[in-house]
Scaffold this active site. Structure first.
Site, mmCIF file in Angstrom:
data_model
loop_
_atom_site.group_PDB
_atom_site.id
_atom_site.type_symbol
_atom_site.label_atom_id
_atom_site.label_comp_id
_atom_site.label_asym_id
_atom_site.label_seq_id
_atom_site.Cartn_x
_atom_site.Cartn_y
_atom_site.Cartn_z
ATOM 1 C CE LYS A 1 34.031 54.457 84.540
ATOM 2 N NZ LYS A 1 34.238 55.896 84.541
ATOM 3 C CB THR B 1 40.165 57.111 76.778
ATOM 4 O OG1 THR B 1 39.546 57.899 77.810
ATOM 5 C CG2 THR B 1 40.599 55.771 77.376
ATOM 6 C CB SER C 1 45.123 54.662 85.979
ATOM 7 O OG SER C 1 44.313 55.304 86.943
ATOM 8 N N GLY D 1 30.616 61.524 87.117
ATOM 9 C CA GLY D 1 29.244 61.961 86.877
ATOM 10 C C GLY D 1 28.562 61.343 85.669
ATOM 11 N N GLY D 2 29.291 60.570 84.869
ATOM 12 C CA GLY D 2 28.685 59.979 83.676
ATOM 13 C C GLY D 2 27.593 58.968 84.021
ATOM 14 C CG ASN E 1 37.507 44.935 86.664
ATOM 15 O OD1 ASN E 1 37.310 43.719 86.575
ATOM 16 N ND2 ASN E 1 37.207 45.765 85.693
#
Lengths: 310, 310
Positions: free
Chosen positions: A51, A73, A76, A179-180, A302
């Site tokens: 990300k 943004t 969580s 979906g990114g 993570n």
């Protein structure tokens, strides 16, 4: 929807702020899978997940004036940390809206990366209201975790690096949640005429159903250990996925846990349940991948070590 | 005791049979440690540990006639697997003597790699008797896990690769158990005028005491989580360690577990407790390492995921 030049530019733009992550292989894994697997280790990425790529690209595309007002943004998960660290790396203020019931360790991680946490009642409505209030007050630019072209192009750079470094790869798999990543991976694959496939938990198979029905489907429930994959597609990434993803393979929870444990034990790397999903898909349908050269995006590492499923 | 040419030859000899393992870094780890740390990831080595290097080199140094009669070692740990896999890679029969109370999973791993397991009563005397009986019957060559010059030269290649790939490193740390890895690391460091230091559990500090007294000391008890480091030095590796290791730093059990968890969480890699020991030493004595470029040999990643200390 080619975006070839845009992807080149995104990669050049974010390179100073990201790691070019390692690609790992294992003869034992290959023997078990019946194909040659290349793991692109975004668990080694800064803040521990891919990300970071999308967050950097989105912030770098803002104007000076926009950057001066900060970014925001709601998340969580990894996107909260990614936007915080990307913003800090670029000297930009980050506002992060998190549900009040998010684990303290995640809130602390966001603060460690310099993000300003605003807690909200844990509903979608309250989350969006809290976000809008901060935007109204500060003028911060909203960065969507997955349904944003600049985020998609940023995520695409992981597969792009993998296909540059290993030109023999003929198929790339990524997990699909919002979906990114899958849309970005599909673009990078299309530019090199490589097959792109998705892996999805059976318990949150909205993307699979969306491809079947031709419209964005949602999940009534999403009781999967792959907590990064519970969300649904968006109107920007869905058409890319429709056009360029060959197939989405669904896997059961026990298959995800088995694949995750295999990677931990055999590869000696710590990965999130979400990124065990594509490897579980390869193990589930071996005839589809027999003797192929298969790239898999390991999305992140993570995990809470005190809450392992094995 | 220079062995410079011998080390070059060992490295050339084993290269087809081993991985040139990755070196990983983390900005967060560097910030915590106050120095720049380079982790040489032998947990990614074939069979999951550096012992593969020494086993390969020792077997490759045998004559054709010796190889035809097989090799033998006694071990309940990584050396059992290393000798099995190295022997299989070279078309040599491997006999492995293991204590009857060794975990079934370890016996199974040895058999998976093609080793022939002979179980014995778990005492040193019985272990040596069982080994001798097999040697008498088969003529197999005994490979000591640590007190063998060819094994030491094989283990030295990990540090050698690290120092070739990162010429800025000025200090290398390795854990010390039987002494094979530390002696080899010391030779590789000496060839490049780099400091070599050892890390050792306080609960099994025989090597530290040996350096103090000038003779090989043993442990009365060795109740440490770093189960690879419970053994004592040998007459071949001790003089090398005496001459070329600058210092051995001792650490407590809680320091080992803390360092191990930090590496798991921040580096996203699975490492054995034994190889958290040198990093624990760096964290314990920060002034010694301040602003230095510190290489650490991550020795292996073969841990039982259902028995984690955190």
């Amino acid at each position: 929807m080619l975006y070839k030049k845009e992807l080149e530019e995104a990669h050049f733009r974010i390179s100073p702020y990201i790691h070019r992550t390692e690609v790992l292989q294992s003869q034992l894994i290959n023997a078990i899978a019946g194909c040659e697997v290349f793991f692109k280790c975004e668990n080694f990425q800064r803040m521990g997940a891919f990300k970071m790529r999308g967050a950097c690209n989105a912030i770098l595309q803002l104007t000076e004036e926009e950057r001066a007002q900060g970014v925001i943004t709601h998340s969580s998960g990894n996107m909260a940390q990614a936007v915080s660290l990307a913003a800090r790396s670029l000297g930009v203020k980050a506002y992060i809206v998190m549900p009040s019931n998010a684990p303290d360790v995640k809130k602390a991680a966001v603060r460690d990366y310099g993000g300003e946490v605003t807690e909200c009642i844990p509903t979608i409505e309250e989350r969006e209201k809290a976000t809008q209030r901060i935007i109204d007050r500060t003028g911060a630019s909203f960065i969507h975790p997955s349904n944003d072209l600049q985020v998609i192009l940023g995520q695409a750079t992981a597969a792009k690096e993998l296909l540059i470094d290993y030109t023999e790869i003929d198929t790339v798999l990524a997990p699909v949640g919002g979906g990114g990543l899958l849309a970005g991976t599909a673009l990078a694959c299309m530019h090199r005429a490589v097959d792109c496939m998705g892996g999805e938990p059976m318990e949150a198979d909205d993307a699979y159903r969306s491809l079947m029905s031709g419209k964005i489907e949602k999940n009534d429930t999403a009781e999967t250990i792959a907590d990064g994959l519970r969300t649904h597609l968006g109107h920007i990434n869905f058409p890319i996925i429709q056009e360029h993803v060959k197939e989405i393979i669904r896997v059961e929870e026990n298959e995800i846990i088995h694949a995750m444990r295999l990677i931990w034990e055999r590869m000696k790397i710590i990965i999130e349940p979400s990124c065990a999903v594509p490897f579980a898909a390869v193990l589930k349908e071996p005839t589809k991948f027999k003797d192929r050269k298969v790239g898999i995006i390991i999305t992140g590492g993570n995990v809470d070590l005190s809450k392992l499923p094995f």
